[in-house]
Write a protein that holds these residues in place. Structure first.
Motif, PDB file in Angstrom:
ATOM      1  N   ARG A   1       0.802  -1.114  -0.248  1.00  0.00           N
ATOM      2  CA  ARG A   1      -0.108  -0.978  -0.033  1.00  0.00           C
ATOM      3  C   ARG A   1       1.144   1.044  -0.104  1.00  0.00           C
ATOM      4  O   ARG A   1       0.727   2.170  -0.758  1.00  0.00           O
ATOM      5  N   ASP A   2       2.113   1.689   0.875  1.00  0.00           N
ATOM      6  CA  ASP A   2       2.544   2.727   0.370  1.00  0.00           C
ATOM      7  C   ASP A   2       3.629   2.925  -0.624  1.00  0.00           C
ATOM      8  O   ASP A   2       3.258   3.668  -1.263  1.00  0.00           O
TER       9      ASP A   2
ATOM     10  N   ASP B   1       0.845   4.395  -2.389  1.00  0.00           N
ATOM     11  CA  ASP B   1       0.810   5.971  -1.945  1.00  0.00           C
ATOM     12  C   ASP B   1       1.867   6.268  -2.603  1.00  0.00           C
ATOM     13  O   ASP B   1       1.361   7.887  -2.506  1.00  0.00           O
TER      14      ASP B   1
END
Length: 156
Positions: A43-44, A47
């Protein structure tokens, strides 16, 4: 570890070191006293708009996507799309009203998101997988225009 701290560490690592896999990134975060799960790292990466690029040796590595200006001006959005095409698109094909765009591994979803931000009148919508974006157009002619646009910006 808080998200903002983890993001700062990830940016520093990716900017200053060669990282080829999520596992390597996770290990480097842990070496700096941080911790995260594989899903969190994934996810990072999304993002932070980290993409996989090919280096001079032909090896894949992580790199921060070069987003020089956060303005949502349409000209800037299109320039961002062009930079992304140059950095991650490897092949473009067309089947009737569909334009099929192949990217470096794990970059299709980010390319699709950038395409959705840009006003491309030929495009109805995009669908993204691991390394492929399917662009649905209204007509065969629109798909052909989009194919030419992408092929005109591929480097290599």
């Amino acid at each position: 570890m808080r998200k903002a701290e983890r993001h700062a560490i990830i940016k520093q690592i990716v900017s200053n070191e060669t990282v080829r896999t999520q596992e390597e990134l996770l290990k480097k975060i842990e070496e700096r006293g941080g911790s995260a799960t594989q899903a969190t790292i994934s996810r990072d990466i999304r993002d932070l708009k980290i993409v996989k690029v090919q280096d001079q040796d032909g090896q894949i590595r992580f790199e921060l996507f070069h987003d020089h200006d956060l303005e949502q001006d349409s000209k800037e959005e299109e320039l961002r799309l062009v930079r992304m095409i140059e950095e991650v698109v490897t092949k473009v094909d067309r089947v009737q009203f569909l334009t099929i765009i192949t990217t470096l591994p794990d970059n299709a979803q980010l390319l699709s998101a950038v395409m959705d931000e840009v006003n491309l009148p030929e495009k109805v919508t995009t669908l993204a997988g691991f390394d492929t974006v399917i662009t649905i157009c209204r007509t065969n002619e629109d798909a052909e225009k989009l194919e030419e646009y992408f092929k005109g910006h591929i480097i290599g």
